[in-house]
Scaffold this motif. Structure first.
Motif, PDB file in Angstrom:
ATOM      1  N   UNK A  91       0.420  -3.220  -2.136  1.00 36.61           N
ATOM      2  CA  UNK A  91       1.513  -4.109  -1.739  1.00 36.61           C
ATOM      3  C   UNK A  91       2.128  -3.641  -0.414  1.00 36.61           C
ATOM      4  N   UNK A  92       2.285  -2.322  -0.272  1.00 31.96           N
ATOM      5  CA  UNK A  92       2.815  -1.791   0.975  1.00 31.96           C
ATOM      6  C   UNK A  92       1.871  -2.071   2.151  1.00 31.96           C
ATOM      7  N   UNK A  93       0.585  -2.043   1.862  1.00 29.06           N
ATOM      8  CA  UNK A  93      -0.395  -2.377   2.904  1.00 29.06           C
ATOM      9  C   UNK A  93      -0.228  -3.826   3.358  1.00 29.06           C
ATOM     10  N   UNK A  94      -0.030  -4.728   2.406  1.00 30.87           N
ATOM     11  CA  UNK A  94       0.155  -6.135   2.737  1.00 30.87           C
ATOM     12  C   UNK A  94       1.403  -6.333   3.594  1.00 30.87           C
ATOM     13  N   UNK A  95       2.471  -5.610   3.230  1.00 27.05           N
ATOM     14  CA  UNK A  95       3.723  -5.747   3.967  1.00 27.05           C
ATOM     15  C   UNK A  95       3.639  -5.144   5.365  1.00 27.05           C
TER      16      UNK A  95
END
Length: 605
Positions: A91-95
């Motif tokens: 999720x942090x990668x997506x953000x």
């Protein structure tokens, strides 16, 4: 009751680690943080590892991290690397999309490992720490724990390795002195530019540059001054070109400029002139003003070739043409140059074969006294019995023999053969005559020239006074003192020394009078122009008078008419040589002629 887990990860330098975890089944499975509770020893091992380690579940949640990861996360403010337990890494990668391509690539790699399309994924990525860029190698691999898929991520520090790679690349692709691309990197860029030019139907140009008289600077001021000059030249060249162009140093004082995306040939010629102007401005080296210039050869793609090697070769050839036209100039390649080069290579190869196969022969032309017509000597003239082209005069190959150094073994053969032939004439009972042999500038620089001539005389048992060595005015220029010493050694040996083709060069009489000369040969170009009111007649009279004042005998070459002979006789020329008497012939013909002359003189005719 425990579940046993085995985890294999790879650290720096691909070092494998095998970790074993014992998990109490009584611990709630939905509790994230207690994943490794009770495995203190394994935790200590994990924390002791220098690599950053994080373990994710199949949804991307971080189950645990080691001490190195935790410290890295505190220092690094670039998400998702700041993540800790409880965060969802994916999720942090997506953000963080848009922060860097590496983050998105790592996210895709993790998903590929999770869904089984990849066994392992790795990627190098940079991070800014303490205002310095640090490099890491990220590795993603999969393992099974409690019958569930897990992913382990490791970050191995590779900054020193990247720096070492950078240094190795610099050594491999860049010139150590100037910092310019070297031949290897030039070839890479040239091949890329050629592919682009072929695909887009564009033109490109190659400039081959060679500094004029660079050796003089090295010899006079030292190699350190030469190196400083090369660095300064490279800086000026870079200031002349576009950002898309490449300046490379091939070695020595040779540079190449790659010009992609050429729209007009005039752009290339303008740049060439700009470079010439830039390099003629004096350089300040070691508190001295140094003046230099360059010769530039230019080849265009596709007109002058479509291969890298061909373009560089043609530009190199054009550069030599620029030097022949006076230096400090540029010259475009032409097909005529290419044909000239091919002929030169063919001739050079043929000369090497001719030496091995003994295809050379001598022709002789007599030199007679003007007053009596008596033969006093002969000149040995080199000929090449070419298997396809027939008998070739020196004009067809002598320059190439001189350039390649092949004149040295060829010249030695001429000296030995001429001495042997003169010995044969003496053994036949013919009156002694002097045989003349031409020496080139390359031969005069030959260290063992004295030994070669001394051995040729000894082997043939020929009196040294029956051998005459002829040198041109051009061979005297340059290292005069060395040549003077060589000629005096030969003169002390007893051989005669003559200046050949006098008047065709620009020698100094002040120098010539200090050489051990016995004869001076007037160039045939003056003799062929003899008329009643010709300026050449005044020159000939002056040469004869000057030579006699210096105590030298005079030979007029290229005499073809009775009128020329009569003029030379009236003005005191000593000897004549030319077609008016006989054409150069093989030893057998000259032998018959000498026998007839000997018989005629014996009968008193």
């Amino acid at each position: 009751d425990y579940d046993v887990h085995h985890l294999q990860i790879r650290g720096l330098n691909n070092t494998p680690y095998l970790l074993q975890f014992w998990q109490d089944r009584a611990v709630k499975k939905n509790n994230v943080r207690p994943l490794f509770e009770g495995e203190g020893f394994s935790r200590e091992i994990l924390d002791a590892m220098p690599e950053h380690v994080a373990i994710l579940d199949q949804t991307g949640n971080i189950l645990t991290v080691n001490k190195a990861w935790r410290e890295f996360a505190r220092m690094n403010y670039q998400a998702p690397h700041r993540s800790l337990e409880g965060d969802n890494y994916l999720q942090l990668c997506e953000e963080s999309k848009g922060v860097g391509n590496e983050i998105e690539a790592i996210s895709r790699g993790i998903r590929a490992v999770l869904d089984g399309t990849m066994v392992e994924f790795s990627l190098e990525f940079p991070c800014s720490l303490d205002n310095r860029t640090q490099w890491f190698l990220a590795r993603v691999s999969r393992f099974t724990g409690s019958n569930q898929q897990r992913v382990v991520i490791t970050h191995s520090p590779i900054t020193e390795l990247k720096q070492a790679e950078k240094e190795i690349e610099k050594l491999a692709y860049y010139d150590s002195l100037t910092g310019l691309p070297n031949r290897l990197l030039l070839n890479d860029r040239l091949h890329y530019a050629l592919d682009w030019a072929h695909r887009e139907r564009e033109s490109l140009a190659i400039m081959f540059l060679d500094l004029d008289h660079f050796k003089v600077i090295n010899d006079s001021l030292g190699h350190s001054a030469g190196d400083q000059l090369l660095v300064a030249v490279s800086e000026r060249l870079q200031n002349c070109i576009r950002k898309t162009d490449t300046v490379a140093r091939l070695g020595g004082d040779e540079f190449v400029v790659l010009l992609p995306n050429i729209k007009r040939i005039s752009d290339v010629s303008n740049l060439a002139q700009k470079i010439l102007n830039s390099l003629t401005t004096p350089f300040k080296i070691k508190d001295r003003e140094i003046f230099t210039s360059t010769s530039i050869g230019i080849a265009l793609c596709p007109d002058d070739g479509e291969e890298a090697e061909t373009l560089i070769r043609n530009a190199d050839l054009a550069m030599y043409q620029a030097k022949e036209h006076g230096r400090n100039a540029y010259q475009f390649f032409s097909e005529e140059m290419n044909q000239k080069l091919l002929r030169r290579l063919e001739t050079e190869t043929g000369l090497r074969q001719a030496i091995d196969k003994k295809q050379f022969t001598l022709r002789f032309q007599e030199q007679t006294l003007v007053e009596t017509g008596q033969v006093q000597g002969v000149e040995a003239l080199l000929r090449w019995e070419h298997p396809q082209k027939g008998l070739l005069a020196p004009d067809a190959f002598l320059d190439i023999a001189e350039e390649t150094g092949l004149i040295v073994p060829i010249g030695e053969w001429v000296i030995r053969s001429a001495c042997e032939q003169n010995r044969k004439w003496l053994d036949m009972g013919l009156p002694p005559i002097m045989v003349s042999v031409n020496l080139s500038q390359r031969q005069l620089a030959q260290l063992d020239l004295f030994d070669v001539i001394e051995d040729a005389l000894a082997t043939s048992q020929l009196d040294p006074k029956l051998l005459q060595l002829e040198i041109t005015e051009g061979s005297v220029r340059g290292n005069f003192d060395q040549i003077k010493a060589v000629l005096y050694d030969l003169s002390n040996l007893g051989v005669n020394i003559a200046i050949d083709s006098f008047g065709s060069g620009f020698s100094s009489l002040a120098q010539i009078q200090h050489l051990p000369l016995s004869r001076l040969n007037i160039d045939h170009s003056f003799v062929s122009e003899i008329t009643n009111d010709s300026k050449d007649t005044a020159i000939i009279r002056s040469i004869i008078a000057t030579a006699h004042n210096l105590g030298l005998q005079v030979v007029a070459e290229g005499v073809e008419t009775e009128r020329q002979r009569s003029f030379l006789k009236v003005h005191g020329c000593d000897f004549v040589q030319g077609y008016h008497f006989n054409k150069p012939g093989p030893a057998e013909e000259i032998t018959k002629f000498l026998q007839q002359e000997s018989a005629r003189q014996a009968s008193g005719d």
